[in-house]
Design an enzyme around this catalytic site. Sequence first.
Site, mmCIF file in Angstrom:
data_model
loop_
_atom_site.group_PDB
_atom_site.id
_atom_site.type_symbol
_atom_site.label_atom_id
_atom_site.label_comp_id
_atom_site.label_asym_id
_atom_site.label_seq_id
_atom_site.Cartn_x
_atom_site.Cartn_y
_atom_site.Cartn_z
ATOM 1 N N GLY A 119 87.926 -36.103 39.485
ATOM 2 C CA GLY A 119 87.781 -36.881 40.714
ATOM 3 C C GLY A 119 88.008 -36.073 41.973
ATOM 4 N N HIS A 164 83.498 -33.425 45.300
ATOM 5 C CA HIS A 164 82.945 -32.662 46.414
ATOM 6 C C HIS A 164 81.558 -32.152 45.995
ATOM 7 C CE1 HIS A 164 84.121 -29.226 44.001
ATOM 8 N NE2 HIS A 164 85.392 -29.617 44.031
ATOM 9 N N GLU A 165 80.964 -31.293 46.829
ATOM 10 C CA GLU A 165 79.589 -30.833 46.554
ATOM 11 C C GLU A 165 79.476 -30.056 45.248
ATOM 12 O OE1 GLU A 165 80.960 -30.741 49.548
ATOM 13 O OE2 GLU A 165 79.479 -30.910 51.150
ATOM 14 N N HIS A 198 81.061 -30.814 42.385
ATOM 15 C CA HIS A 198 80.843 -31.858 41.376
ATOM 16 C C HIS A 198 79.437 -32.439 41.522
ATOM 17 C CE1 HIS A 198 85.347 -32.195 42.049
ATOM 18 N NE2 HIS A 198 85.310 -32.005 40.752
ATOM 19 N N GLN A 222 96.919 -31.454 30.693
ATOM 20 C CA GLN A 222 96.568 -30.102 31.140
ATOM 21 C C GLN A 222 97.411 -29.656 32.334
ATOM 22 O OE1 GLN A 222 92.387 -31.406 31.810
ATOM 23 N NE2 GLN A 222 92.476 -30.128 33.631
ATOM 24 N N GLN A 230 80.747 -22.969 36.633
ATOM 25 C CA GLN A 230 81.218 -21.587 36.399
ATOM 26 C C GLN A 230 82.486 -21.293 37.187
ATOM 27 O OE1 GLN A 230 77.745 -19.303 37.446
ATOM 28 N NE2 GLN A 230 76.670 -20.126 35.668
ATOM 29 N N GLN A 264 87.467 -22.066 31.254
ATOM 30 C CA GLN A 264 87.288 -23.397 30.662
ATOM 31 C C GLN A 264 85.896 -23.531 30.042
ATOM 32 O OE1 GLN A 264 88.496 -27.169 32.736
ATOM 33 N NE2 GLN A 264 86.341 -27.236 33.280
ATOM 34 N N VAL A 271 79.558 -23.647 43.724
ATOM 35 C CA VAL A 271 79.176 -24.077 45.077
ATOM 36 C C VAL A 271 80.304 -23.665 46.024
ATOM 37 C CG1 VAL A 271 78.640 -26.062 46.540
ATOM 38 C CG2 VAL A 271 77.818 -25.997 44.179
HETATM 39 P P1 AMP Z 1 87.533 -30.745 38.148
HETATM 40 O O1 AMP Z 1 87.355 -32.100 38.770
HETATM 41 O O2 AMP Z 1 88.200 -29.764 39.063
HETATM 42 O O3 AMP Z 1 88.136 -30.805 36.771
HETATM 43 O O4 AMP Z 1 86.066 -30.161 37.947
HETATM 44 C C1 AMP Z 1 85.098 -30.858 37.209
HETATM 45 C C2 AMP Z 1 83.915 -29.957 36.981
HETATM 46 O O5 AMP Z 1 83.369 -29.554 38.245
HETATM 47 C C3 AMP Z 1 84.278 -28.664 36.239
HETATM 48 O O6 AMP Z 1 83.250 -28.364 35.301
HETATM 49 C C4 AMP Z 1 84.325 -27.645 37.347
HETATM 50 O O7 AMP Z 1 84.055 -26.328 36.920
HETATM 51 C C5 AMP Z 1 83.225 -28.148 38.265
HETATM 52 N N1 AMP Z 1 83.421 -27.622 39.620
HETATM 53 C C6 AMP Z 1 84.534 -27.706 40.384
HETATM 54 N N2 AMP Z 1 84.368 -27.041 41.542
HETATM 55 C C7 AMP Z 1 83.117 -26.509 41.505
HETATM 56 C C8 AMP Z 1 82.346 -25.696 42.412
HETATM 57 N N3 AMP Z 1 82.838 -25.296 43.566
HETATM 58 N N4 AMP Z 1 81.108 -25.339 42.031
HETATM 59 C C9 AMP Z 1 80.591 -25.740 40.830
HETATM 60 N N5 AMP Z 1 81.264 -26.502 39.946
HETATM 61 C C10 AMP Z 1 82.509 -26.880 40.271
#
Ligand code: AMP
Length: 289
Positions: free
Chosen positions: A37, A40-41, A43, A67, A155, A160, A183
């Site tokens: 949650g 942002h861009e 996601h 985690q 990435q 992960q 991004v």
């Molecule tokens: P999180 O909500 O931080 O667990 O992220 C959910 C998914 O979004 C994961 O697969 C992250 O790697 C991906 N994600 C988070 N930030 C970015 C970003 N800046 N660019 C691309 N994917 C992202």
Amino acid sequence: MIVCTTIDGIRSNIRWLRAERKMGELSPRIGFVPTMGFLHEGHASLIQKARAENEIVIVSIFINPKQFGPNEDINRYPRSPEEDQLLCEQLGVDVLFTPSVEEMYSKSDIYTHVHVDLLGDFLCGKSRPGHFDGVCTVVSKLFHIITPDAAYFGQKDAQQLRMIEQMVHDLSMPIEIVSCPIVREADGLAKSSRNAYLSKDERALAPEIFNTMKWMKQQIILEENDVQQVREEAIHRLEGFPGFKVDYVSIVDKKTLAPVDHIDHVSGTLLAVAVYVGNTRLIDNINIA
Ligand code: AMP
């Protein structure tokens, strides 16, 4: 958009959607984007790719306590449920899954965990013991609940992503893992929910992480300088910024995630960094071979 908070609820909605979107003999493809949650861009880019490649798109928002380490405050993790729901709706998500901790972990503790050997020994695994067991366990659970055909990961969290790829391979899960590019903000800082923790001054300095990685890549690739020496200079450079404390600056094999002394264009080499900017731990990475 359907919003589900229970495992039974989402399972019956998926059964219904699969039947409703059937195309003759062809089953509709489900694309799944797991998140914590505060969207942002970064996601959004995953969700857009999933939307373009699948008939059904499912997003989960679950801040997974398993985690977070004992010194990491899950209660401080930023949340914006209304904005997240609106964004998912705008991006054409079919089902948003927002289970509670009790729903995911059945009120009592669970006895089964998913552990991926070796890959968790490096990079973030060193300073966040148990973190990747928590990640792999919850992603595995979500995969069993949602039964996606494809799942989308950034990435940005390279370790992960690598571990999930290995888990899916090792456990013969019939799921395509789709890797999506990082991004960034206009100044190069990788977008992250954790950027919200940064003070104004910390935010102004945070792009130095990406700048340092670009400098390292240039030193290693163009100048052909010694990998270890460049690494040490980068640590020194980063720790010169006020409030910066390096957790790691690592040059690793893309597949094993083990540190390397030389770049390798065949197996691939990743430059990965984790830096505390004040109290906020930021991670970033770039491919260097
Ligand atoms: P999180 O909500 O931080 O667990 O992220 C959910 C998914 O979004 C994961 O697969 C992250 O790697 C991906 N994600 C988070 N930030 C970015 C970003 N800046 N660019 C691309 N994917 C992202």
